[in-house]
Scaffold this motif. Sequence first.
Motif, PDB file in Angstrom:
ATOM      1  N   VAL A  17       0.839  -1.207   0.000  1.00 20.67           N
ATOM      2  CA  VAL A  17       0.000   0.000   0.000  1.00 20.67           C
ATOM      3  C   VAL A  17       0.871   1.254   0.000  1.00 20.67           C
ATOM      4  N   GLN A  18       1.914   1.232   0.831  1.00 21.39           N
ATOM      5  CA  GLN A  18       2.808   2.392   0.891  1.00 21.39           C
ATOM      6  C   GLN A  18       3.524   2.609  -0.441  1.00 21.39           C
ATOM      7  N   LEU A  19       3.954   1.521  -1.066  1.00 20.63           N
ATOM      8  CA  LEU A  19       4.600   1.626  -2.366  1.00 20.63           C
ATOM      9  C   LEU A  19       3.643   2.198  -3.412  1.00 20.63           C
ATOM     10  N   PHE A  20       2.408   1.683  -3.416  1.00 19.42           N
ATOM     11  CA  PHE A  20       1.414   2.163  -4.381  1.00 19.42           C
ATOM     12  C   PHE A  20       1.137   3.643  -4.183  1.00 19.42           C
ATOM     13  N   CYS A  21       0.917   4.045  -2.926  1.00 22.52           N
ATOM     14  CA  CYS A  21       0.637   5.460  -2.632  1.00 22.52           C
ATOM     15  C   CYS A  21       1.828   6.334  -3.000  1.00 22.52           C
ATOM     16  N   GLY A  22       3.034   5.840  -2.704  1.00 19.84           N
ATOM     17  CA  GLY A  22       4.232   6.609  -3.022  1.00 19.84           C
ATOM     18  C   GLY A  22       4.404   6.796  -4.514  1.00 19.84           C
ATOM     19  N   VAL A  23       4.177   5.726  -5.290  1.00 12.48           N
ATOM     20  CA  VAL A  23       4.313   5.809  -6.745  1.00 12.48           C
ATOM     21  C   VAL A  23       3.248   6.732  -7.327  1.00 12.48           C
ATOM     22  N   PHE A  24       2.007   6.600  -6.822  1.00 13.11           N
ATOM     23  CA  PHE A  24       0.932   7.461  -7.323  1.00 13.11           C
ATOM     24  C   PHE A  24       1.210   8.923  -6.996  1.00 13.11           C
ATOM     25  N   ARG A  25       1.654   9.182  -5.755  1.00 16.00           N
ATOM     26  CA  ARG A  25       1.961  10.555  -5.355  1.00 16.00           C
ATOM     27  C   ARG A  25       3.073  11.137  -6.221  1.00 16.00           C
ATOM     28  N   PHE A  26       4.097  10.314  -6.488  1.00 19.63           N
ATOM     29  CA  PHE A  26       5.212  10.751  -7.341  1.00 19.63           C
ATOM     30  C   PHE A  26       4.710  11.119  -8.727  1.00 19.63           C
ATOM     31  N   ILE A  27       3.912  10.244  -9.327  1.00 18.67           N
ATOM     32  CA  ILE A  27       3.422  10.486 -10.691  1.00 18.67           C
ATOM     33  C   ILE A  27       2.524  11.723 -10.726  1.00 18.67           C
ATOM     34  N   TYR A  28       1.665  11.878  -9.715  1.00 19.81           N
ATOM     35  CA  TYR A  28       0.756  13.029  -9.702  1.00 19.81           C
ATOM     36  C   TYR A  28       1.519  14.334  -9.507  1.00 19.81           C
ATOM     37  N   GLN A  29       2.407  14.383  -8.511  1.00 19.06           N
ATOM     38  CA  GLN A  29       3.096  15.629  -8.179  1.00 19.06           C
ATOM     39  C   GLN A  29       4.106  16.039  -9.238  1.00 19.06           C
TER      40      GLN A  29
END
Length: 317
Positions: A17-29
């Motif tokens: 979950v942390q990896l998914f959120c981190g990757v999504f946050r990276f791509i969005y930001q």
Amino acid sequence: MSCCGFFGCFCVFTVLVQLFCGVFRFIYQQIIGPALYGSSVDFKKYGGWALVTGATDGIGKEYARSLAKRGLNIILVSRTLSKLETVAKEIEEQFNVQTMVIDVNFTSGLEIYDKIKEKIKGKEIGILINNVGMGTVAPDYFLAVPDRDQMIPDMVKCNALSIPMMCSIILPQMFERKRGLIINISSLSAIVPAGCLTVYAATKSFAHKFSEDLAMEYKKHGILVQSVVPGPVATNMTRLKKGTWMAPKADVFVESALKTVGIAPYTTGYYPHAILQLAAQWSKFLVPTYMSNMTLKTMENVRNRAIKKGIYTPFSQ
């Protein structure tokens, strides 16, 4: 399922979950957010004036130009009056805005802040760009840095002390109006291994940490504080002459970084640098010794090239 098995599954699930959120946050930001919303930010809503330190060259000059292009009046703060006047004239003629110049040396004492405070009286400063900074001619081991006893206090005053002092001057009026934007220029060296850049990286680490916590304190009061942690940018300070995909020219970098305002509380400002940061941090996590040795070796190579070119002479004990 046993307790141990359940706990193991829970740990794996949490990491995923942390990896998914981190990757999504990276791509969005870094990609989606700036692409969708980055060009629509109204910087004039913060106030009529922007103050930029270290404004006569490189990243600082381009922040001043980019904000002037968006209709803000600009206060340029730097060391050399002749350069300040030249840049101010260029900005006024090209963007039809007002400018003011303040010549101070950020390696001097606290008296410079009294001068700045006096000069800006009556100005509605909605944006503060803390960009001023200094580095060494080349990376080197701490004890080999020439004029170390002078370099240390100068660098701390310029790169670290200047940021809270400028915030102390400008933040009160932002707090009173319940709006404002502060951008503090840190460095990627603040958050990845940076051997042979010890003092520089430490001062930039201060800038990054100060920004994160100040943002936490004043977000509810309508004030945005952003830490920008760039990788290599082609400026006089880095001695990189031509822009490349990984080391862009300052104007390219600044336009990219401004698109992250309101989207990323801290950012590399430029997505190839974000990829570099991600690779460095994962390498540090997975193979920390290798990563530290590799960055140290890279800095040693830069040092040796500078010595060979005759532009740097290390201190010899």
